[in-house]
Design a protein around this motif. Structure first.
Motif, PDB file in Angstrom:
ATOM      1  N   LYS A 107      50.534  91.351  62.482  1.00 30.59           N
ATOM      2  CA  LYS A 107      51.074  90.006  62.349  1.00 30.59           C
ATOM      3  C   LYS A 107      52.314  89.872  63.216  1.00 30.59           C
ATOM      4  O   LYS A 107      53.014  90.848  63.483  1.00 30.59           O
ATOM      5  CB  LYS A 107      51.438  89.698  60.888  1.00 30.59           C
ATOM      6  N   PHE A 162      49.743  75.855  70.924  1.00 29.50           N
ATOM      7  CA  PHE A 162      49.256  77.221  71.101  1.00 29.50           C
ATOM      8  C   PHE A 162      47.833  77.156  71.657  1.00 29.50           C
ATOM      9  O   PHE A 162      46.947  76.584  71.018  1.00 29.50           O
ATOM     10  CB  PHE A 162      49.242  77.981  69.779  1.00 29.50           C
ATOM     11  N   TRP A 180      52.090  79.728  74.440  1.00 31.00           N
ATOM     12  CA  TRP A 180      52.933  78.963  73.508  1.00 31.00           C
ATOM     13  C   TRP A 180      53.894  78.074  74.296  1.00 31.00           C
ATOM     14  O   TRP A 180      54.645  78.566  75.149  1.00 31.00           O
ATOM     15  CB  TRP A 180      53.707  79.945  72.637  1.00 31.00           C
ATOM     16  N   VAL A 236      44.678  79.577  72.826  1.00 29.80           N
ATOM     17  CA  VAL A 236      44.222  80.951  72.622  1.00 29.80           C
ATOM     18  C   VAL A 236      43.626  81.480  73.921  1.00 29.80           C
ATOM     19  O   VAL A 236      42.501  81.143  74.295  1.00 29.80           O
ATOM     20  CB  VAL A 236      43.198  81.031  71.473  1.00 29.80           C
ATOM     21  N   THR A 249      51.055  78.272  58.678  1.00 28.48           N
ATOM     22  CA  THR A 249      52.119  77.322  58.989  1.00 28.48           C
ATOM     23  C   THR A 249      52.579  76.613  57.724  1.00 28.48           C
ATOM     24  O   THR A 249      51.968  76.753  56.658  1.00 28.48           O
ATOM     25  CB  THR A 249      51.622  76.265  60.000  1.00 28.48           C
ATOM     26  N   HIS A 307      51.372  84.595  62.749  1.00 25.37           N
ATOM     27  CA  HIS A 307      50.097  84.770  63.437  1.00 25.37           C
ATOM     28  C   HIS A 307      49.512  86.135  63.088  1.00 25.37           C
ATOM     29  O   HIS A 307      50.188  87.158  63.205  1.00 25.37           O
ATOM     30  CB  HIS A 307      50.284  84.671  64.952  1.00 25.37           C
ATOM     31  N   LYS A 308      48.267  86.142  62.667  1.00 26.83           N
ATOM     32  CA  LYS A 308      47.569  87.382  62.342  1.00 26.83           C
ATOM     33  C   LYS A 308      46.339  87.494  63.227  1.00 26.83           C
ATOM     34  O   LYS A 308      45.533  86.561  63.310  1.00 26.83           O
ATOM     35  CB  LYS A 308      47.151  87.406  60.871  1.00 26.83           C
ATOM     36  N   LEU A 331      48.271  84.262  72.787  1.00 22.30           N
ATOM     37  CA  LEU A 331      48.435  82.813  72.665  1.00 22.30           C
ATOM     38  C   LEU A 331      49.423  82.344  73.719  1.00 22.30           C
ATOM     39  O   LEU A 331      50.484  82.955  73.908  1.00 22.30           O
ATOM     40  CB  LEU A 331      48.966  82.442  71.273  1.00 22.30           C
ATOM     41  N   THR A 343      44.309  84.021  62.762  1.00 20.27           N
ATOM     42  CA  THR A 343      44.771  82.891  61.964  1.00 20.27           C
ATOM     43  C   THR A 343      46.275  82.718  62.161  1.00 20.27           C
ATOM     44  O   THR A 343      46.976  83.649  62.553  1.00 20.27           O
ATOM     45  CB  THR A 343      44.494  83.093  60.466  1.00 20.27           C
ATOM     46  N   SER A 344      46.753  81.510  61.855  1.00 14.70           N
ATOM     47  CA  SER A 344      48.189  81.242  61.867  1.00 14.70           C
ATOM     48  C   SER A 344      48.546  80.500  60.590  1.00 14.70           C
ATOM     49  O   SER A 344      47.956  79.463  60.274  1.00 14.70           O
ATOM     50  CB  SER A 344      48.577  80.400  63.093  1.00 14.70           C
ATOM     51  N   TRP A 402      41.510  80.437  64.476  1.00 18.79           N
ATOM     52  CA  TRP A 402      41.295  80.156  65.891  1.00 18.79           C
ATOM     53  C   TRP A 402      40.616  81.330  66.590  1.00 18.79           C
ATOM     54  O   TRP A 402      40.586  82.449  66.083  1.00 18.79           O
ATOM     55  CB  TRP A 402      42.629  79.833  66.584  1.00 18.79           C
TER      56      TRP A 402
END
Length: 374
Positions: free
Chosen positions: A130, A142, A187, A144, A153, A177-178, A185, A150-151, A160
């Motif tokens: 993470k 973001f 950003w 990919v 928030t 973010h995992k 990503l 996953t993220s 994603w």
């Protein structure tokens, strides 16, 4: 580390060993992309300040005041937005980390910035790990580049995978973010704009939004099959949001285009007032962007700078520069320019110009100002 796009200094005397083909929109020589050393020396602007001439002893509220002659400083010389970037090598290795294209030193600001309004970079998350990101911004985007995950928030969890994009409005908490498999990503956010204004967001201006690669590619295919598509200035799709119906942009500040350039194609020059932070999604050899401050009377780029596309890397196209995308290879290239054009479009100051239209006006002995009419 800032990765130079090419490690050759750009100057009037330094040019690539490239003979422009007749089909290229080039007048003069093609120059190699600059490095950070090209921007390291700058002669400060000299301007007469008249209050110091009148009264050097002023105090209190009078002390901060400055007065200048209008014409000499109406277009002040600021540090240029640099034509620099990051490459995939900057986030190589099996280490989770964040690397930003921070050109704050060159821009002479006290906070991280890639351009005056935006900060861009890469978030690398190793599979099974993470990593947290946070920005005091109104908009975070973001894309990919690779991987799956996953993220988490403020607004919930988003899943994603490669080719997806998601945008998040203002948030006071970190985004976690995992990566289910090692992910990268791209950003981009507008914290530099807020730092310049000295403000923080007070409300979310749009809903968190996910764009799936499969749907985006289907949209591109529909557009590519439309009559006359091959004659368009760019071959791609603008990403919008239901909360930006006026501007048709990614968010109220950010703008995003997924653009493809087919093999053996030249996309004609255009320019705009917004900066472009271009992510090369994928490209083969001999795919590049030509940039110039000016075009000639035939719409050709004068002594342009060449920036080669490298898959997984990003580069900056400064505001106001004419630019053309070129693919001399045998495979299509894909690029994602992220811009602050949401803001410029709303202000009615984006001023996007296409070379062919500008030449028509030139030949008609006209120079346009704004496009709008009453």
């Amino acid at each position: 580390m800032i990765a130079a796009l090419l490690v050759v200094s750009a100057s009037a005397e330094t040019t690539c060993d490239i003979t422009p083909r007749p089909s290229l929109p080039v007048h003069g020589h093609v120059q190699t992309a600059p490095t950070s050393s090209n921007y390291s020396s700058r002669v400060p602007e000299s301007a007469v300040e008249y209050l110091d001439v009148i009264d050097r002893q002023r105090q209190g509220w009078l002390l901060p005041a400055r007065v200048y002659e209008y014409e000499s400083v109406s277009n002040p010389v600021l540090t240029p937005v640099p034509i620099l970037g990051l490459g995939a090598s900057d986030y190589a290795g099996n280490v989770s980390r964040i690397i930003m294209a921070d050109f704050s030193g060159l821009l002479e600001v006290e906070y991280p910035a890639t351009s005056p309004n935006l900060l861009a970079g890469f978030v690398k998350v190793v599979g099974g790990e993470k990593l947290a990101t946070q920005a005091v911004s109104t908009s975070q985007a973001f894309y990919v580049v690779e991987g799956k995950g996953t993220s988490q928030t403020t607004y919930g969890l988003v899943s994603w995978e490669t080719g997806d994009m998601f945008v998040v409005p203002s948030s006071k908490t970190e985004i976690i973010h995992k990566a289910n498999e090692t992910a990268v990503l791209y950003w981009v956010h507008d914290e530099p704009l807020l730092r310049y204004l000295g403000v923080e967001p007070v409300e979310a201006r749009f809903e968190p939004t996910l764009y799936k690669r499969k749907q985006l590619m289907k949209s591109v295919e529909i557009i590519r099959s439309e009559p006359g598509a091959e004659n368009r200035n760019r071959m791609g799709i603008l990403l919008g949001n239901k909360d930006t119906e006026q501007t048709k942009t990614l968010t109220h500040t950010l703008w995003a285009l997924i653009n493809t350039i087919p093999a053996n194609t030249v996309q004609s020059p255009h320019k705009h007032s917004s900066v472009a932070l271009d992510l090369c999604i994928s490209a083969g050899p001999d795919t590049y962007t030509l940039m110039s401050r000016q075009i000639d009377s035939e719409g050709m780029l004068v002594d342009p700078v060449r920036v080669d596309w490298k898959s997984g890397g990003m580069f900056v196209t400064p505001p106001g520069w004419w630019h053309s995308h070129v693919n001399e290879g045998d495979s299509p290239g894909w690029v994602l320019p992220m811009q602050d054009a949401g803001l410029y479009t709303y202000q009615r100051s984006l001023d996007i110009r296409f070379a062919k239209d500008s030449i028509k006006e030139f030949n008609a002995k006209r120079i346009s100002g704004v496009r709008e009419q009453f």
